[in-house]
Design an enzyme around this catalytic site. Structure first.
Site, PDB file in Angstrom:
ATOM      1  N   GLY A   6      20.902 -13.581  -8.632  1.00 24.72           N
ATOM      2  CA  GLY A   6      21.577 -12.333  -8.941  1.00 24.72           C
ATOM      3  C   GLY A   6      22.594 -12.456 -10.048  1.00 24.72           C
ATOM      4  N   CYS A   7      23.535 -11.514 -10.064  1.00 21.09           N
ATOM      5  CA  CYS A   7      24.448 -11.352 -11.192  1.00 21.09           C
ATOM      6  C   CYS A   7      25.399 -12.525 -11.382  1.00 21.09           C
ATOM      7  CB  CYS A   7      25.253 -10.060 -11.023  1.00 21.09           C
ATOM      8  SG  CYS A   7      24.257  -8.552 -11.063  1.00 21.09           S
ATOM      9  N   TYR A   8      25.616 -13.331 -10.351  1.00 19.32           N
ATOM     10  CA  TYR A   8      26.582 -14.427 -10.459  1.00 19.32           C
ATOM     11  C   TYR A   8      25.965 -15.729 -10.948  1.00 19.32           C
ATOM     12  CZ  TYR A   8      24.660 -16.018  -5.946  1.00 19.32           C
ATOM     13  OH  TYR A   8      23.828 -16.443  -4.945  1.00 19.32           O
ATOM     14  N   PHE A  26      29.735 -11.257  -9.340  1.00 21.31           N
ATOM     15  CA  PHE A  26      29.501 -10.929  -7.936  1.00 21.31           C
ATOM     16  C   PHE A  26      28.002 -10.729  -7.690  1.00 21.31           C
ATOM     17  CE2 PHE A  26      33.095  -8.830  -9.975  1.00 21.31           C
ATOM     18  CZ  PHE A  26      34.145  -9.530  -9.406  1.00 21.31           C
TER      19      PHE A  26
END
Length: 369
Positions: free
Chosen positions: A153-155, A353
């Protein structure tokens, strides 16, 4: 030992879509007036002016339309297999071109110097993947070590950079290429679900790379020195950000409560990181916040009592590119460095996050060779 990001490179693929166009199309694809009003509100408040996509046509009457309009006016959405086929086709040239630019623009570093390639992506799967094509097409050594961080994901840029830092600390001769490539628009879904509508208003396609090494900086070169990394979980938000693989792309859960949850917990999340480096909140000059959405940047800025200038790079990237998942924070760091060229000792606290709810953080300092 000092480990540096010698160069950051970003690349936007395909076609640029104004946010107004995306809002218009989403309203056309819905016959529900309530959904149309919600779409208008989400897109107007997104803080995004434009986004990029590898998809060349969205229901525009072309042969390669992503969504096919049937004779009865209904929309046929592409299967997960079709979406992944586009990822497989588009990711190769994008990764190779990005890697070529990153290496070419890294002072004093040549293709044969690369010892490790770390690829990061959560929006598609193929093997051989982008890492393989980078090595073959750019003539890197076949002995180059390859690692892939997938579906995080975004992290995920942070584990990639931390891995690169550890490689370089273990081997001072290592030169690591970290490449984040995300084609989020391939998972656009027309199901009327509120979480999907929110995700549709934010996500876009983009790729960014970092060249990491313990080599000294070249004379006059401005770059980041990598400092401490830290991660933590906010279990109360575990159900508010998640996704799984469905028949029509990836099914995402993205609650509107995520910004509030992050805002309420961000002080406690960053405290251990600052303590490790013996820094205080006031020592940080720029807060490179992953702009998962305008509300996330707002809540972090409010909770940490930040000035507009301290989060300006995050807002600028969101406005120009949208949320490109893992690649986004590298865009933000690139923009921060561009604004601080020639500055020495500028302290940056970066954060992103993702599902879990996971918070990944890093400290970086701008230095000059």
């Amino acid at each position: 030992m000092n480990v540096f990001i010698h160069h950051l490179e970003s690349l936007s693929p395909g076609r640029c879509y104004p946010q107004g166009y995306a809002s218009q199309k989403m309203q056309e694809w819905s016959s529900d007036e309530r959904q149309q009003r919600l779409v208008r509100a989400l897109y107007q408040k997104s803080g995004i002016e434009q986004r990029y996509s590898v998809v060349e046509s969205f229901d525009d009457g072309s042969d390669n339309d992503f969504f096919v309009r049937r004779p009865d006016g209904s929309i046929q959405q592409p299967t997960t297999a079709r979406r992944n086929a586009i990822y497989t086709e588009a990711s190769k040239p994008l990764a190779v071109e990005l890697a070529r630019r990153a290496i070419t623009n890294s002072p004093g570093i040549e293709a044969q110097d690369i010892t490790h390639v770390v690829t990061v992506s959560c929006t598609g799967f193929c093997n051989p993947g982008p890492d393989y094509h980078v090595i073959v097409d750019l003539g890197l050594s076949p002995a180059t070590q390859r690692y892939h961080l997938g579906f995080m994901g975004c992290y995920a840029a942070f584990p990639g950079l931390h891995m690169a830092q550890q490689f370089c600390e273990a081997d001072p001769e290592a030169v690591v290429l970290v490449l984040c490539l995300e084609l989020c628009s391939l998972h656009l879904q027309l199901n009327g679900d509120v979480d999907s509508l929110l995700a549709n208003s934010l996500f876009s396609d983009g790729a960014a790379a970092a060249v990491v090494s313990a080599r000294p900086l070249s004379p006059g070169q401005t770059a980041y020195r990598l400092g401490n990394f830290n991660s933590t979980l906010i279990p109360s938000g575990a159900q508010d950000m998640a996704w799984s693989i469905g028949d029509l792309g990836f099914d995402i859960a993205l609650s509107s409560y995520v910004p509030k949850i992050i805002g309420a917990n961000i002080k406690d999340a960053i405290s251990p990181l600052l303590e490790m480096a013996k820094l205080t909140h006031d020592d940080i000059d720029t807060w490179a916040v992953h702009p998962g959405g305008k509300a996330i940047v707002d809540k972090v800025a409010d909770s940490l009592d930040l000035t507009a200038e301290q989060v300006a790079p995050s807002r600028d990237v969101l406005k120009k590119f949208g949320n490109m998942s893992s690649a986004t924070i590298l865009f933000v760091l690139e923009e921060t460095l561009r604004r601080q060229q020639g500055t020495v000792g500028h302290q940056v606290c970066a954060m992103a996050f993702g599902p879990g709810l996971t918070v990944e953080m890093a400290l970086l300092e701008i230095q000059r060779g």
